[in-house]
Design a protein around this motif. Structure first.
Motif, PDB file in Angstrom:
ATOM      1  N   GLY A 265       0.812  -1.210   0.000  1.00 18.27           N
ATOM      2  CA  GLY A 265       0.000   0.000   0.000  1.00 18.27           C
ATOM      3  C   GLY A 265       0.846   1.260   0.000  1.00 18.27           C
ATOM      4  N   THR A 266       1.838   1.312   0.859  1.00 16.96           N
ATOM      5  CA  THR A 266       2.700   2.489   0.930  1.00 16.96           C
ATOM      6  C   THR A 266       3.484   2.659  -0.357  1.00 16.96           C
ATOM      7  N   MET A 267       3.957   1.554  -0.923  1.00 19.00           N
ATOM      8  CA  MET A 267       4.689   1.644  -2.186  1.00 19.00           C
ATOM      9  C   MET A 267       3.774   2.174  -3.288  1.00 19.00           C
TER      10      MET A 267
ATOM     11  N   VAL B 113      12.840  -0.199   7.371  1.00 18.58           N
ATOM     12  CA  VAL B 113      13.601  -0.663   8.544  1.00 18.58           C
ATOM     13  C   VAL B 113      12.901  -1.860   9.187  1.00 18.58           C
ATOM     14  N   ARG B 114      11.576  -1.809   9.272  1.00 19.15           N
ATOM     15  CA  ARG B 114      10.826  -2.936   9.841  1.00 19.15           C
ATOM     16  C   ARG B 114      11.056  -4.207   9.030  1.00 19.15           C
ATOM     17  N   LEU B 115      11.000  -4.081   7.704  1.00 15.59           N
ATOM     18  CA  LEU B 115      11.259  -5.236   6.847  1.00 15.59           C
ATOM     19  C   LEU B 115      12.692  -5.738   7.017  1.00 15.59           C
ATOM     20  N   TRP B 116      13.631  -4.812   7.088  1.00 14.63           N
ATOM     21  CA  TRP B 116      15.042  -5.154   7.276  1.00 14.63           C
ATOM     22  C   TRP B 116      15.200  -6.009   8.530  1.00 14.63           C
TER      23      TRP B 116
ATOM     24  N   LEU C 209      16.114  -3.886   1.622  1.00 15.12           N
ATOM     25  CA  LEU C 209      16.761  -3.159   0.528  1.00 15.12           C
ATOM     26  C   LEU C 209      15.962  -3.256  -0.770  1.00 15.12           C
ATOM     27  N   ARG C 210      15.398  -4.419  -1.050  1.00 12.65           N
ATOM     28  CA  ARG C 210      14.561  -4.554  -2.255  1.00 12.65           C
ATOM     29  C   ARG C 210      13.344  -3.648  -2.181  1.00 12.65           C
ATOM     30  N   TYR C 211      12.715  -3.594  -1.018  1.00 13.74           N
ATOM     31  CA  TYR C 211      11.544  -2.732  -0.839  1.00 13.74           C
ATOM     32  C   TYR C 211      11.921  -1.261  -1.018  1.00 13.74           C
ATOM     33  N   ALA C 212      13.000  -0.850  -0.386  1.00 14.73           N
ATOM     34  CA  ALA C 212      13.443   0.545  -0.509  1.00 14.73           C
ATOM     35  C   ALA C 212      13.801   0.868  -1.957  1.00 14.73           C
TER      36      ALA C 212
ATOM     37  N   LEU D 257      11.850   3.542  -4.328  1.00  9.73           N
ATOM     38  CA  LEU D 257      12.587   4.685  -4.865  1.00  9.73           C
ATOM     39  C   LEU D 257      12.563   4.696  -6.391  1.00  9.73           C
ATOM     40  N   LEU D 258      12.941   3.585  -7.000  1.00 13.04           N
ATOM     41  CA  LEU D 258      12.978   3.528  -8.470  1.00 13.04           C
ATOM     42  C   LEU D 258      11.586   3.657  -9.082  1.00 13.04           C
ATOM     43  N   GLY D 259      10.600   3.018  -8.456  1.00 13.04           N
ATOM     44  CA  GLY D 259       9.237   3.136  -8.956  1.00 13.04           C
ATOM     45  C   GLY D 259       8.722   4.565  -8.879  1.00 13.04           C
ATOM     46  N   SER D 260       9.029   5.243  -7.782  1.00 15.01           N
ATOM     47  CA  SER D 260       8.585   6.629  -7.617  1.00 15.01           C
ATOM     48  C   SER D 260       9.293   7.562  -8.598  1.00 15.01           C
ATOM     49  N   LEU D 261      10.589   7.370  -8.780  1.00 18.39           N
ATOM     50  CA  LEU D 261      11.331   8.198  -9.741  1.00 18.39           C
ATOM     51  C   LEU D 261      10.832   7.975 -11.168  1.00 18.39           C
ATOM     52  N   ALA D 262      10.623   6.722 -11.529  1.00 18.27           N
ATOM     53  CA  ALA D 262      10.126   6.419 -12.872  1.00 18.27           C
ATOM     54  C   ALA D 262       8.727   6.997 -13.074  1.00 18.27           C
TER      55      ALA D 262
END
Length: 131
Positions: free
Chosen positions: A34-36, A88-91, A100-103, A107-112
């Motif tokens: 949801g957040t992603m 951090v919770r996932l980490w 790291l995959r989630y972050a 990030l990449l999805g938002s930039l794209a």
């Protein structure tokens, strides 16, 4: 202007709450999709608004619309702080690689999405003679 910004931010926060609740009910994964989704769609919307409105010659009314929709609504809708906490919770709960995959995906999805929105906004503005 401050009241309009507050209204936009409040509506964005309500939209974020609704989208996150709907996605959470349907999410079979342990990753907070949801957040992603919220951050990616918010980036797309902000890019689109920027592409449409920055090139327009709407004067001060365009600046007000940019502030209310961009800063207010999109600012209330997207949530960098929640994405950071969830990373951090996932980490901690699922391991470094999952965090790291989630972050990275966020990030990449938002930039794209922002780039696509900006391009579409410029295209729509040019097509409609706004630019």
């Amino acid at each position: 202007m401050i009241l309009l910004l507050a209204l936009g931010g409040g509506l964005g926060a309500v939209a974020r709450f609704v989208v996150d609740a709907v996605v959470a009910r349907r999410n079979p994964f342990r990753v907070p999709l949801g957040t992603m989704l919220i951050n990616v769609t918010g980036s797309l919307l902000l890019g689109l608004l920027t592409g449409l409105l920055v090139t327009s010659s709407a004067g001060s009314s365009g600046a007000t619309v940019r502030a209310v929709l961009g800063t207010g609504f999109c600012g209330g809708y997207t949530t960098f702080s929640t994405a950071s906490v969830e990373t951090v919770r996932l980490w901690l709960a699922e391991g470094r690689a999952t965090g790291l995959r989630y972050a990275g995906a966020t990030l990449l999805g938002s930039l794209a999405a922002a780039a696509v929105g900006l391009g579409l906004g410029h295209l729509l503005a040019a097509t409609n003679g706004v630019a």
